[in-house]
Scaffold this active site. Sequence first.
Site, PDB file in Angstrom:
ATOM      1  N   HIS A   1       0.822  -1.211   0.000  1.00  0.00           N
ATOM      2  CA  HIS A   1       0.000   0.000   0.000  1.00  0.00           C
ATOM      3  C   HIS A   1       0.860   1.266   0.000  1.00  0.00           C
ATOM      4  O   HIS A   1       0.366   2.347  -0.307  1.00  0.00           O
ATOM      5  CB  HIS A   1      -0.910  -0.019   1.231  1.00  0.00           C
ATOM      6  CG  HIS A   1      -2.304   0.461   0.991  1.00  0.00           C
ATOM      7  ND1 HIS A   1      -2.900   0.549  -0.253  1.00  0.00           N
ATOM      8  CD2 HIS A   1      -3.255   0.881   1.876  1.00  0.00           C
ATOM      9  CE1 HIS A   1      -4.140   1.002  -0.119  1.00  0.00           C
ATOM     10  NE2 HIS A   1      -4.376   1.213   1.158  1.00  0.00           N
TER      11      HIS A   1
ATOM     12  N   ASN B   1      -9.118   3.712  -1.350  1.00  0.00           N
ATOM     13  CA  ASN B   1      -9.610   4.668  -0.356  1.00  0.00           C
ATOM     14  C   ASN B   1      -8.848   5.992  -0.337  1.00  0.00           C
ATOM     15  O   ASN B   1      -9.435   7.039  -0.053  1.00  0.00           O
ATOM     16  CB  ASN B   1      -9.625   4.039   1.034  1.00  0.00           C
ATOM     17  CG  ASN B   1     -10.707   2.988   1.152  1.00  0.00           C
ATOM     18  OD1 ASN B   1     -11.753   3.079   0.514  1.00  0.00           O
ATOM     19  ND2 ASN B   1     -10.467   1.969   1.960  1.00  0.00           N
TER      20      ASN B   1
ATOM     21  N   PHE C   1      -3.266   8.861   7.681  1.00  0.00           N
ATOM     22  CA  PHE C   1      -3.442   7.546   7.085  1.00  0.00           C
ATOM     23  C   PHE C   1      -4.083   7.710   5.714  1.00  0.00           C
ATOM     24  O   PHE C   1      -4.683   8.743   5.402  1.00  0.00           O
ATOM     25  CB  PHE C   1      -4.230   6.620   8.015  1.00  0.00           C
ATOM     26  CG  PHE C   1      -3.363   6.091   9.124  1.00  0.00           C
ATOM     27  CD1 PHE C   1      -2.590   4.958   8.932  1.00  0.00           C
ATOM     28  CD2 PHE C   1      -3.267   6.767  10.333  1.00  0.00           C
ATOM     29  CE1 PHE C   1      -1.747   4.492   9.931  1.00  0.00           C
ATOM     30  CE2 PHE C   1      -2.435   6.317  11.343  1.00  0.00           C
ATOM     31  CZ  PHE C   1      -1.674   5.177  11.136  1.00  0.00           C
TER      32      PHE C   1
END
Length: 189
Positions: free
Chosen positions: A20, A114, A66
């Site tokens: 990621h 996301n 994040f």
Amino acid sequence: MVKMIVGLGNPGSKYQQTKHNVGFMAVDRLVKDLDISFTEDKTFKALVGSTFINQEKIYFVKPTTFMNNSGLVVRALLTYYNISTKDLMVIYDDLDMAVGKIRLRQKGSAGGHNGIKSIIAHIGTQEFDRVKIGIGRPSHGMSVINHVLGKFDTDDMITINIALDKVDKAINYYLQEKSIEKTMQQFNG
């Protein structure tokens, strides 16, 4: 003219070198090759480095929020530096592409990512340049979360390093040519 190159990832040593975080890896490589250093901007919750290329100011950004809150950082920096979304490029991981494959795009949906969802929601458009780096799908029985937060195996890391070299060349070409279309023709394949 001012441009902003954003690499997506999650902060902290726990997430370093995870799939990621391949966007962070790409921006780290660019910054190193251009001999720039990051400074932590606590106001904007980001690591930011900058340089001039062909009389254009270029900002390199790694949000320290994040992934799911990347849009907050991107919107704040675009506003602060008065950068158009047309001058934004985001580098991130893509599950639906084979490990190490890269694809440049001018616009598009979040595709389930996301970080991109957050950016689109906060800047109000899907029309920004992006570089997707393939991380492949999870193996049978593995969850998507465990896959994206897992590290690359040795063979995949070799493939990813080759991809990161290609991304480095593509971004430098893009910054020289000032054209996503030419860059896509040269590097998508």
